[in-house]
Scaffold this active site. Sequence first.
Site, short mmCIF file in Angstrom:
data_model
loop_
_atom_site.label_atom_id
_atom_site.label_comp_id
_atom_site.label_asym_id
_atom_site.label_seq_id
_atom_site.Cartn_x
_atom_site.Cartn_y
_atom_site.Cartn_z
N SER A 1 -7.74 -1.06 0.93
CA SER A 1 -8.79 -1.25 2.04
C SER A 1 -9.44 0.09 2.73
O SER A 1 -10.17 0.73 2.10
CB SER A 1 -8.07 -2.24 3.32
N HIS A 2 -9.19 0.33 4.07
CA HIS A 2 -9.64 1.38 4.88
C HIS A 2 -8.97 2.67 4.66
O HIS A 2 -9.44 3.83 5.23
CB HIS A 2 -9.91 1.19 6.35
N ASP B 1 -12.82 -2.22 0.67
CA ASP B 1 -12.90 -3.41 -0.04
C ASP B 1 -13.92 -4.18 0.55
O ASP B 1 -13.77 -5.23 0.07
CB ASP B 1 -11.68 -3.83 0.00
N LYS C 1 -11.86 -11.99 5.30
CA LYS C 1 -12.79 -11.72 6.21
C LYS C 1 -13.86 -10.97 5.43
O LYS C 1 -13.74 -10.64 4.27
CB LYS C 1 -12.32 -10.44 7.44
N GLU D 1 -10.99 -10.41 14.16
CA GLU D 1 -10.12 -9.79 14.50
C GLU D 1 -10.73 -8.50 15.14
O GLU D 1 -11.99 -7.99 14.74
CB GLU D 1 -9.29 -9.16 13.43
N ARG E 1 0.86 -1.15 -0.01
CA ARG E 1 -0.01 0.08 0.00
C ARG E 1 0.72 1.16 0.00
O ARG E 1 1.68 1.51 0.87
CB ARG E 1 -1.04 0.07 1.33
N THR F 1 -1.60 -10.98 14.06
CA THR F 1 -2.61 -9.98 13.22
C THR F 1 -2.57 -10.15 11.50
O THR F 1 -1.35 -10.31 10.93
CB THR F 1 -2.16 -8.57 13.48
N ASP G 1 -15.83 -1.23 5.22
CA ASP G 1 -14.64 -0.35 4.65
C ASP G 1 -14.60 -0.44 3.05
O ASP G 1 -15.52 -0.83 2.42
CB ASP G 1 -13.41 -0.95 5.30
N ASP H 1 -14.20 -5.95 3.42
CA ASP H 1 -14.00 -7.14 4.23
C ASP H 1 -14.15 -6.83 5.50
O ASP H 1 -14.15 -7.58 6.54
CB ASP H 1 -12.57 -7.46 3.96
N ARG H 2 -14.49 -5.40 6.14
CA ARG H 2 -14.65 -5.19 7.37
C ARG H 2 -16.16 -4.76 7.72
O ARG H 2 -16.84 -4.56 6.85
CB ARG H 2 -13.84 -3.78 7.85
N SER I 1 -10.01 -5.48 14.68
CA SER I 1 -10.02 -4.32 13.82
C SER I 1 -11.15 -4.32 12.83
O SER I 1 -11.16 -4.03 11.62
CB SER I 1 -8.69 -4.43 13.02
#
Length: 583
Positions: free
Chosen positions: A124-125, A302, A400, A387, A25, A368, A300, A304-305, A389
């Site tokens: 992601s986020h 993508d 996730k 997780e 990233r 993690t 988020d 996954d959260r 997060s």
Amino acid sequence: MVLFTVSRKETSPIQGQKPGTSGLRKKVTVFKQPNYLHNFVQATFNALSPNKVRGATIVVSGDGRYFSEEAIQIIIKMAAANGVKSIWVGQNGLLSTPAVSAVIREREGKDATKAAGGFILTASHNPGGPHEDFGIKYNMENGGPAPEGITDKIYVNTTTIKEYFIAEDLPDVDISTVGTTSFTGPEGSFDVDVFDSTDHYVKLMKSIFDFESIKKLLASPKFSFCYDALHGVAGIYAKRIFLEELGADESSLINCTPKDDFGGGHPDPNLTYAKELVTRMGLSKSSSEIDPPEFGAAADGDADRNMVLGKRFFVTPSDSVAIIAANAVQAIPYFSSGLKGVARSMPTSAALDVVAKNLNLKFFEVPTGWKFFGNLMDAGVCSVCGEESFGTGSDHIREKDGIWAVLAWLSILAFRNKDNLEGDKLVSVQDIVQEHWATYGRHYYTRYDYENVDAGAAKQLMTALVESQSSLTDLTETVKKIRADVAEIAEADEFEYKDPVDGSISKHQGIRFLFRDGSRLVFRLSGTGSEGATIRVYIEQYEKDPAKTGRDSQDALAPLVEVALKLSRIEELTGRSAPTVIT
Ligand code: VG1
Ligand code: CO
């Protein structure tokens, strides 16, 4: 049929291409440097066994952030030149991270071909846009993130790279329309197959959950909900699933049109960044007057959260996974024959441990990052994991899954209310969480993030903490002087993980301080940021007494927070008097 040729291009290593917790990233400006993306993609191809590239099928798509389209065209041309047979692209280049995992595992192409892996384009986020972040990671044929053995190889390859291959004369492919475009190169045919971004994922969700019972819950006049995709890719799945399949009202969805800059926001589903949802759910000062919906959730960039909220009520992600695990067998058809085991990342609270113990389930604590759960799931010993997060998921895929978590909660609510939809009051999110605390005890939990601090200062802080662990007696003394009312330290170490499946060892996975009463302090440096360093401080305390589980969590944790901040001398070393984000 369009013919293309393969060019060999000379290049040289570019520094800093080490994949972090979840891929590489960096700022878009970094990714746009000549050869930057090319080097990383070639390094990835070179790290995979040749039969996973030559003649193989590879997926490429992502959360639609700025630079995705350009990156997809480059990857298509490089794949063609490296002998890939077929590239699968979600329409408009959109696929959530969990959908990529599902597509790799489930989709069958021409002659029943399956994908050998896929590139996921997301940070992601992290915010998106010309001056924000872009990201890329590779997932393997089990649908999960490349394990450390592969990401290490990719990195080494980036430090020695001399050449890459590209089909420069391959025209850009229209990825906005579903359909297959075929080309011919030196090694034969090469196909680009653009497919619907949501079909496979929706089908998978329908095979896991009882959509009929969720539909009934949503149809109840007493139930209302709000889903916030924060302008990430979750929006396209939310529309299909919540509106088309489950019959929710359009007003239930906010920010569900994907934007390449996430509307200028931070697509991170927490109490700080999901402002609009937090207000709607009655959790901000300005919303004390309104009547919030029963259930709220966010994703988020993508998808996954997930963040799960009740009416004026926040569910910590650590509690969420524990509650899903405790209710899965009854409420979710996919798990009706029982859970194979459960797992959490090290900094995640021990709420799941207590459930595992009570239900006599196999339990694992991993470092993690989702890649560590994959081996356990492939070995058939883990069904549900999570997780702290805001990541929750199961062995239906190897990532996730933000929408899955929401459907899991809706299933639990539907199950608990199935004979109560006509009653006076629905069993609420808050009721379910409080009942859980009454049964299992409560793990008060908070995480302090210090984002973008000076990297040198962060390193110094971590080194000093490790040094402080060399004498338990001195450490105990120091802690006692800070706060005499916290329990004694029982153990202090750096977390190290030995994968029970392949025996691989991961060191330096977080600095832990474990107290005699089960409280824990953990310090880690983030591996997903793109500039400076982010220090994460995880603070947890267990309360078994049902009379004491209703406190405000920041109040309950205040003594431990004080110990964490003073022990690490965070203000002195970083100049920060407060964290950027508290969750
Ligand atoms: C963070 C989270 C971690 C998560 C990772 C990827 O990593 O703490 O739990 O797996 O992001 O999630 P770090 O190294 O910054 O703490 V995502 O949604 O960014 O792919
Ligand atoms: Co994500």
